[in-house]
Write an enzyme that holds these catalytic residues in place. Structure first.
Site, PDB file in Angstrom:
ATOM      1  CG  ASP A 122      30.031 -40.883 -31.262  1.00 21.07           C
ATOM      2  OD1 ASP A 122      28.938 -41.198 -30.904  1.00 21.07           O
ATOM      3  OD2 ASP A 122      30.412 -43.054 -31.943  1.00 21.07           O
ATOM      4  CD  GLU A 137      25.702 -46.429 -29.820  1.00 19.72           C
ATOM      5  OE1 GLU A 137      24.913 -46.077 -31.239  1.00 19.72           O
ATOM      6  OE2 GLU A 137      26.845 -45.809 -29.680  1.00 19.72           O
ATOM      7  CD  GLU A 138      30.215 -45.619 -30.427  1.00 19.80           C
ATOM      8  OE1 GLU A 138      29.817 -46.169 -31.432  1.00 19.80           O
ATOM      9  OE2 GLU A 138      30.578 -44.365 -30.174  1.00 19.80           O
TER      10      GLU A 138
HETATM   11 ZN   LIG Z   1      27.447 -42.509 -30.378  1.00 24.15          ZN
END
Ligand SMILES: [Zn+2]
Ligand SMILES: *[C@@H]1O[C@H](CO)[C@@H](O)[C@H](O)[C@H]1NC(C)=O
Ligand SMILES: *[C@@H]1O[C@H](CO)[C@@H](O)[C@H](O)[C@H]1NC(C)=O
Ligand SMILES: *[C@@H]1O[C@H](CO)[C@@H](O)[C@H](O)[C@H]1NC(C)=O
Ligand SMILES: *[C@@H]1O[C@H](CO)[C@@H](O)[C@H](O)[C@H]1NC(C)=O
Length: 390
Positions: A129, A162-163
């Protein structure tokens, strides 16, 4: 490689664009030796991305490195500064006005975990991720650009934040208006096309009561007890929230609760941070349901002389539908949030990536080398389909 050295590195500073070198002569696609798209190159790109720590907020080093990697491999690159040291990277060939956008994120959750490879698997923070997506997308795009005869074109976009809250994608969406026919997002989906994910909203409950000696509770207003009533009401509401055939039930998470100061003092204040994963319905509708469920407790609290407030951090977003109409791929619905709702536009949207979300954000984040290699092949297939002239 010679040709690529003549490429220009453009800097997109907030809204103004500066190009460091003159524009290219006509170039339709990056022309590179075969080794630059091999599985060895894929593994080494993935490794380099993991070795550069990029916990959300600290994305400058990875952004700069990735920009020069993409320039070396034949792309033109715009750096889009979200703040003075956080940058999105947009890469394209010839023109940034393209039909297709391929995107993922370059930030990771903490803590940093160094790269390692053993027994056919790769470990480290971001190994899944989403650095597996970033690496596989880039290699797939390079492979495709060598061979495609399509008149359609693609850009690569790698965003920050994004996180945490989607800062990078929200910034891109607001400052680089675009008109893509399709956008391919990269997040771990175990090699399947995601068909949708739940929406999300969050709020804070704050209760003000009144402290007193615990032997004389009638002299105080017990904020913790009021909070308990609220949590009970919300737990009951959870079973009545709208559900969806594909996405399942809406669920409530009581993520953090705090209240009181000691076991012999009537608690004067209590708070709870709560989020709801929305399977069906709009955030406005869910907000009304929450407020209705808490209304009787609120009036009771105020009648006693206390105070109860519910504050929503922002609008949140409703369930996200994702397209899956690409031949020969299985689909799956997922339970996590993505940058998909942060990019405005009428494009078709796809979500695909190698590895399992179940190991992401944990200490044993890893994927098989084979999964990474297969993802590059799959991304190439998906892009071939999206770029087809019809
Ligand atoms: Zn991600
Ligand atoms: C090596 O990987 C295989 C297949 O992924 C697994 O079954 C095996 O237990 C692993 N061995 C070790 C020592 O981790
Ligand atoms: C493309 O570049 C132009 C300036 O050259 C800029 O105004 C525009 O926002 C860029 N588009 C995207 C999608 O970044
Ligand atoms: C966006 O693209 C569509 C289809 O390619 C086109 O009809 C439309 O005019 C475009 N809109 C803008 C604002 O460029
Ligand atoms: C959804 O909620 C209903 C009751 O509200 C429950 O019976 C069902 O098992 C839940 N489904 C899942 C997948 O958790």
């Amino acid at each position: 490689m010679k040709r690529s050295q003549s490429l220009s590195l453009c800097l997109l500073l907030t809204s103004a664009i500066t190009c460091l070198a003159t524009q290219l002569p006509l170039l339709t696609r990056p022309s590179l030796p075969a080794s630059s798209t091999s599985n060895t190159e894929l593994l080494s790109l993935h490794r380099r991305l993991i070795e550069i720590e990029s916990i959300s907020g600290n994305e400058q080093a990875i952004g700069d490195w990735l920009a020069s990697y993409l320039v070396m491999h034949g792309f033109q690159v715009q750096k889009q500064y979200v703040t003075k040291d956080r940058l999105n990277i947009l890469a394209y060939v010839n023109s940034n006005k393209t039909d297709i956008l391929v995107t993922s994120h370059i930030d990771t959750v903490p803590p940093y975990i160094p790269y390692s490879i053993h027994n056919g698997s790769i470990w480290g923070r971001g190994s899944v991720d989403a650095k597996a997506c970033v690496a596989a997308q880039i290699i797939a795009s390079l492979r495709l650009l060598q061979t495609t005869k399509s008149t359609k074109s693609l850009s690569l976009l790698y965003v920050v934040g994004e996180e945490v809250s989607g800062t990078g994608m929200k910034y891109f969406s607001a400052n680089a208006p675009s008109n893509y026919s399709a956008v391919l997002f990269g997040e771990p989906t175990e090699g399947r096309l995601a068909s949708g994910h739940k929406g999300m909203m969050s709020f804070t409950l704050s209760i003000e009561g009144k402290a007193a000696h615990s032997g004389y509770p009638w002299l105080g207003i017990d904020a913790n007890r009021i909070l308990l009533h609220c949590l009970n009401a919300l737990e009951k509401l959870e079973g009545e929230l709208p559900a969806d055939k594909v996405l399942g039930n809406s669920t409530i998470n009581f993520g953090m609760i705090q209240g009181g100061v000691a076991n012999n003092v009537v608690p004067a204040s209590a708070t709870a941070e709560i989020s709801i994963r929305i399977a069906s319905g709009s955030p406005e509708h869910i907000r009304d349901l929450v407020q209705d469920a808490l209304k009787p407790i609120k009036s009771q609290t105020e009648a006693q002389g206390g105070h109860l407030s519910v504050s929503f951090s922002n609008r949140g977003y409703g369930p996200v539908r994702i397209d899956t109409d690409i031949p020969d791929f299985d689909s799956v619905s997922v339970n996590y949030g993505t940058d998909i709702p942060n990019l405005e536009g009428k494009h078709k949207q796809y979500l695909y990536g190698p590895g399992s979300i179940q190991v992401c954000h944990g200490p044993n984040e890893h994927l098989k080398v084979k999964e990474l290699e297969d993802a590059a092949i799959a991304y190439e297939k998906i892009l071939e389909y999206l770029l087809r002239d019809n």
